[in-house]
Motif scaffolding. Structure first.
Motif, PDB file in Angstrom:
ATOM      1  N   GLU A  20       0.840  -1.189   0.000  1.00  0.00           N
ATOM      2  CA  GLU A  20       0.000   0.000   0.000  1.00  0.00           C
ATOM      3  C   GLU A  20       0.882   1.247   0.000  1.00  0.00           C
ATOM      4  OE1 GLU A  20      -3.131  -0.320  -0.417  1.00  0.00           O
ATOM      5  OE2 GLU A  20      -3.227  -2.492  -0.129  1.00  0.00           O
ATOM      6  N   GLN A  21       0.247   2.385  -0.190  1.00  0.00           N
ATOM      7  CA  GLN A  21       0.988   3.642  -0.210  1.00  0.00           C
ATOM      8  C   GLN A  21       1.571   3.921   1.177  1.00  0.00           C
ATOM      9  OE1 GLN A  21       1.714   5.539  -2.763  1.00  0.00           O
ATOM     10  NE2 GLN A  21       0.599   4.299  -4.254  1.00  0.00           N
ATOM     11  N   ASP A  22       2.877   4.144   1.223  1.00  0.00           N
ATOM     12  CA  ASP A  22       3.573   4.448   2.466  1.00  0.00           C
ATOM     13  C   ASP A  22       4.723   5.388   2.118  1.00  0.00           C
ATOM     14  OD1 ASP A  22       5.000   4.604   4.803  1.00  0.00           O
ATOM     15  OD2 ASP A  22       4.789   2.480   5.301  1.00  0.00           O
ATOM     16  N   PHE A  23       4.587   6.654   2.482  1.00  0.00           N
ATOM     17  CA  PHE A  23       5.580   7.652   2.077  1.00  0.00           C
ATOM     18  C   PHE A  23       6.947   7.357   2.682  1.00  0.00           C
ATOM     19  CE2 PHE A  23       7.876  11.618   2.906  1.00  0.00           C
ATOM     20  CZ  PHE A  23       8.004  12.097   1.608  1.00  0.00           C
ATOM     21  N   ALA A  24       6.995   6.955   3.941  1.00  0.00           N
ATOM     22  CA  ALA A  24       8.284   6.702   4.594  1.00  0.00           C
ATOM     23  C   ALA A  24       9.022   5.563   3.903  1.00  0.00           C
ATOM     24  CB  ALA A  24       8.064   6.376   6.068  1.00  0.00           C
ATOM     25  N   ARG A  25       8.312   4.466   3.613  1.00  0.00           N
ATOM     26  CA  ARG A  25       8.955   3.333   2.951  1.00  0.00           C
ATOM     27  C   ARG A  25       9.332   3.668   1.509  1.00  0.00           C
ATOM     28  NH1 ARG A  25       4.789  -0.023   1.938  1.00  0.00           N
ATOM     29  NH2 ARG A  25       4.798   0.886  -0.141  1.00  0.00           N
ATOM     30  N   ASP A  26       8.431   4.344   0.780  1.00  0.00           N
ATOM     31  CA  ASP A  26       8.695   4.668  -0.624  1.00  0.00           C
ATOM     32  C   ASP A  26       9.876   5.629  -0.762  1.00  0.00           C
ATOM     33  OD1 ASP A  26       6.586   3.056  -1.232  1.00  0.00           O
ATOM     34  OD2 ASP A  26       5.150   4.689  -1.530  1.00  0.00           O
ATOM     35  N   VAL A  46      13.713   7.236  11.451  1.00  0.00           N
ATOM     36  CA  VAL A  46      12.401   6.821  10.911  1.00  0.00           C
ATOM     37  C   VAL A  46      12.405   5.303  10.777  1.00  0.00           C
ATOM     38  CG1 VAL A  46      10.675   7.250   9.124  1.00  0.00           C
ATOM     39  CG2 VAL A  46      12.436   8.976   9.592  1.00  0.00           C
ATOM     40  N   PRO A  47      12.282   4.563  11.875  1.00  0.00           N
ATOM     41  CA  PRO A  47      12.339   3.094  11.783  1.00  0.00           C
ATOM     42  C   PRO A  47      11.176   2.483  11.007  1.00  0.00           C
ATOM     43  CG  PRO A  47      11.700   3.791  13.993  1.00  0.00           C
ATOM     44  CD  PRO A  47      12.102   5.034  13.258  1.00  0.00           C
ATOM     45  N   SER A  48      10.090   3.239  10.815  1.00  0.00           N
ATOM     46  CA  SER A  48       8.947   2.697  10.082  1.00  0.00           C
ATOM     47  C   SER A  48       9.202   2.578   8.586  1.00  0.00           C
ATOM     48  CB  SER A  48       7.715   3.576  10.306  1.00  0.00           C
ATOM     49  OG  SER A  48       7.942   4.900   9.833  1.00  0.00           O
ATOM     50  N   CYS A  49      10.328   3.094   8.101  1.00  0.00           N
ATOM     51  CA  CYS A  49      10.616   3.027   6.658  1.00  0.00           C
ATOM     52  C   CYS A  49      11.037   1.639   6.232  1.00  0.00           C
ATOM     53  CB  CYS A  49      11.681   4.047   6.277  1.00  0.00           C
ATOM     54  SG  CYS A  49      13.303   3.734   6.987  1.00  0.00           S
ATOM     55  N   VAL A  50      11.370   0.757   7.183  1.00  0.00           N
ATOM     56  CA  VAL A  50      11.714  -0.629   6.888  1.00  0.00           C
ATOM     57  C   VAL A  50      10.953  -1.522   7.860  1.00  0.00           C
ATOM     58  CG1 VAL A  50      13.987  -0.131   5.934  1.00  0.00           C
ATOM     59  CG2 VAL A  50      13.734  -0.487   8.386  1.00  0.00           C
ATOM     60  N   LYS A  51      10.861  -2.797   7.525  1.00  0.00           N
ATOM     61  CA  LYS A  51      10.115  -3.732   8.368  1.00  0.00           C
ATOM     62  C   LYS A  51      10.978  -4.365   9.445  1.00  0.00           C
ATOM     63  CE  LYS A  51       6.513  -4.938   5.066  1.00  0.00           C
ATOM     64  NZ  LYS A  51       5.783  -6.040   4.379  1.00  0.00           N
ATOM     65  N   SER A  52      12.290  -4.345   9.266  1.00  0.00           N
ATOM     66  CA  SER A  52      13.197  -4.934  10.263  1.00  0.00           C
ATOM     67  C   SER A  52      14.303  -3.939  10.594  1.00  0.00           C
ATOM     68  CB  SER A  52      13.789  -6.242   9.734  1.00  0.00           C
ATOM     69  OG  SER A  52      12.783  -7.138   9.344  1.00  0.00           O
ATOM     70  N   PRO A  53      13.968  -2.845  11.290  1.00  0.00           N
ATOM     71  CA  PRO A  53      14.981  -1.804  11.540  1.00  0.00           C
ATOM     72  C   PRO A  53      16.153  -2.285  12.380  1.00  0.00           C
ATOM     73  CG  PRO A  53      12.980  -1.386  12.817  1.00  0.00           C
ATOM     74  CD  PRO A  53      12.662  -2.504  11.877  1.00  0.00           C
ATOM     75  N   VAL A 105       9.750  -2.338  -5.641  1.00  0.00           N
ATOM     76  CA  VAL A 105       9.270  -1.013  -6.029  1.00  0.00           C
ATOM     77  C   VAL A 105       8.577  -1.036  -7.379  1.00  0.00           C
ATOM     78  CG1 VAL A 105      10.006   1.330  -6.614  1.00  0.00           C
ATOM     79  CG2 VAL A 105      10.973   0.178  -4.617  1.00  0.00           C
ATOM     80  N   LEU A 106       9.119  -1.759  -8.336  1.00  0.00           N
ATOM     81  CA  LEU A 106       8.595  -1.769  -9.690  1.00  0.00           C
ATOM     82  C   LEU A 106       7.487  -2.791  -9.909  1.00  0.00           C
ATOM     83  CD1 LEU A 106      11.958  -1.368 -11.642  1.00  0.00           C
ATOM     84  CD2 LEU A 106      10.376   0.399 -10.864  1.00  0.00           C
ATOM     85  N   ASN A 107       7.103  -3.472  -8.839  1.00  0.00           N
ATOM     86  CA  ASN A 107       6.011  -4.450  -8.944  1.00  0.00           C
ATOM     87  C   ASN A 107       5.177  -4.408  -7.674  1.00  0.00           C
ATOM     88  OD1 ASN A 107       4.346  -6.502  -9.831  1.00  0.00           O
ATOM     89  ND2 ASN A 107       5.803  -8.138  -9.380  1.00  0.00           N
ATOM     90  N   LYS A 108       4.639  -3.226  -7.368  1.00  0.00           N
ATOM     91  CA  LYS A 108       3.853  -3.068  -6.153  1.00  0.00           C
ATOM     92  C   LYS A 108       2.514  -3.792  -6.214  1.00  0.00           C
ATOM     93  CE  LYS A 108       5.842   1.347  -4.738  1.00  0.00           C
ATOM     94  NZ  LYS A 108       5.574   2.754  -4.349  1.00  0.00           N
ATOM     95  N   GLN A 109       2.077  -4.175  -7.407  1.00  0.00           N
ATOM     96  CA  GLN A 109       0.819  -4.907  -7.531  1.00  0.00           C
ATOM     97  C   GLN A 109       0.960  -6.357  -7.070  1.00  0.00           C
ATOM     98  OE1 GLN A 109       2.382  -3.390  -9.983  1.00  0.00           O
ATOM     99  NE2 GLN A 109       1.130  -1.672 -10.668  1.00  0.00           N
ATOM    100  N   GLY A 110       2.188  -6.827  -6.890  1.00  0.00           N
ATOM    101  CA  GLY A 110       2.402  -8.196  -6.456  1.00  0.00           C
ATOM    102  C   GLY A 110       2.175  -9.207  -7.564  1.00  0.00           C
ATOM    103  N   LEU A 111       2.402  -8.834  -8.827  1.00  0.00           N
ATOM    104  CA  LEU A 111       2.170  -9.734  -9.950  1.00  0.00           C
ATOM    105  C   LEU A 111       3.248 -10.813 -10.003  1.00  0.00           C
ATOM    106  CD1 LEU A 111       1.292  -7.067 -12.668  1.00  0.00           C
ATOM    107  CD2 LEU A 111      -0.290  -8.394 -11.268  1.00  0.00           C
TER     108      LEU A 111
END
Length: 317
Positions: free
Chosen positions: A86-92, A156-163, A208-214
């Protein structure tokens, strides 16, 4: 004494009569109940937390594979495709920073090698192919990237899932690259180890280039399909070639470098000694992640072959 005894006997008979009539409840053998003492607020909070923790289901330990793959925790298998984000500015924003900053690190690393020696020379070691013409720029850009990324994740530890894992990795890497900076004869080791950032770039680009999870192997042959397919091919190729093959191969030269440097300085307790345990930890992490990915795939293929899994999901890695 007779008077006292007679008075006691009369009181006992009178009480027996009252109990029989129901006016006085009989005495209990247990001690009288005392009202509960007031519970301190801190103790009451700890009791409440304990009750909640007992009522909650046990927390499942999250696997690192879940950060980059669709994962079924019940069957412990990796599903086709990549996770949908989903859209997440910190991660993106952090992913964009990595995709941009890793490019000069990768390019400068490539520029420090003699590729004719690597591709065509026979019986040549990895150290012989190192030129080091651009090492100063390569070192400063790499150090800048890891320091900035370390500060970013810390703030900003929320920018990754395993800070916590990434912070530990960056601290170890910064310490690691100081060794070739201080000892010029080991600078080729830094170039060889940082080749793994090529795989890291494809790992981030894959997300990043496949955010739809295809799934990369079943979608139509459009521009998006070709792009996702190429990134997946390069990702798995560099994963196997660098993490599973190159890193374990480098273990023996690093150990020999430490022995030779120890003979040179007269003691085994020197800075180069850190290369052996640090590189061993990186090798074990790479092998563990590879093993988890492989075994989850094997479980998926077995369930799919036995008909225990829903094959309506699109195929792919």
């Amino acid at each position: 004494m007779d008077v006292v005894r007679s008075q006691r006997e009369m009181a006992r008979r009178k009480r027996t009569v009252e109990i029989q009539d129901g006016n006085i409840p009989p005495e209990s053998s247990s001690p009288p109940k005392v009202p509960n003492a007031p519970v301190k607020p801190r103790k009451a909070l700890s009791i409440l937390r304990r009750r909640r923790s007992n009522s909650e289901p046990p927390r499942r330990r999250k696997r690192l594979l879940e950060d980059h793959y669709q994962f079924d925790p019940e069957r412990r298998i990796v599903l086709p495709g990549v996770p949908r984000y989903e859209q997440d500015f910190a991660r993106d924003a952090h992913d964009c920073f990595n995709l941009i900053m890793l490019l000069p690190v990768i390019v400068l690393d490539i520029m420090n090698w003699n590729w004719d020696t690597i591709l065509y020379a026979k019986r040549s070691s990895i150290a012989e192919a190192w030129t080091g013409e651009w090492f100063d720029v390569f070192f400063h850009v790499t150090a800048f990237y890891f320091v900035v990324d370390l500060i970013w994740i810390s703030l900003v530890p929320s920018c990754v899932k395993s800070p916590a894992t990434i912070i530990q990795h960056h601290l170890a890497t910064i310490l690691y690259i100081l060794i070739p900076y201080l000892h010029t004869e080991f600078r080729w080791c830094m170039g060889a180890c940082l080749s793994v950032e090529l795989n890291t770039w494809f790992l981030i680009a894959r997300r990043v280039l496949n955010k739809q999870g295809l799934s990369p192997w079943t979608i139509s042959l459009s521009f998006l399909s070709i792009r996702v397919k190429l990134i997946s091919i390069f990702f798995y190729t560099t994963w196997i070639g660098i993490r599973c093959i190159l890193y374990p191969v480098l273990m023996m030269p690093f150990y020999q470098n430490w022995i030779q440097h120890s003979q040179k300085v007269g003691t085994k307790w020197n800075l180069v000694m850190l290369c052996v345990p640090l590189h061993a930890c990186f090798c074990l992490l790479n092998l563990k992640w590879s093993y988890d990915l492989l075994m989850s795939k094997v479980r998926y293929w077995r369930r799919k072959g036995s008909g225990k899994y829903d094959t309506s999901i699109s195929k792919g890695l």
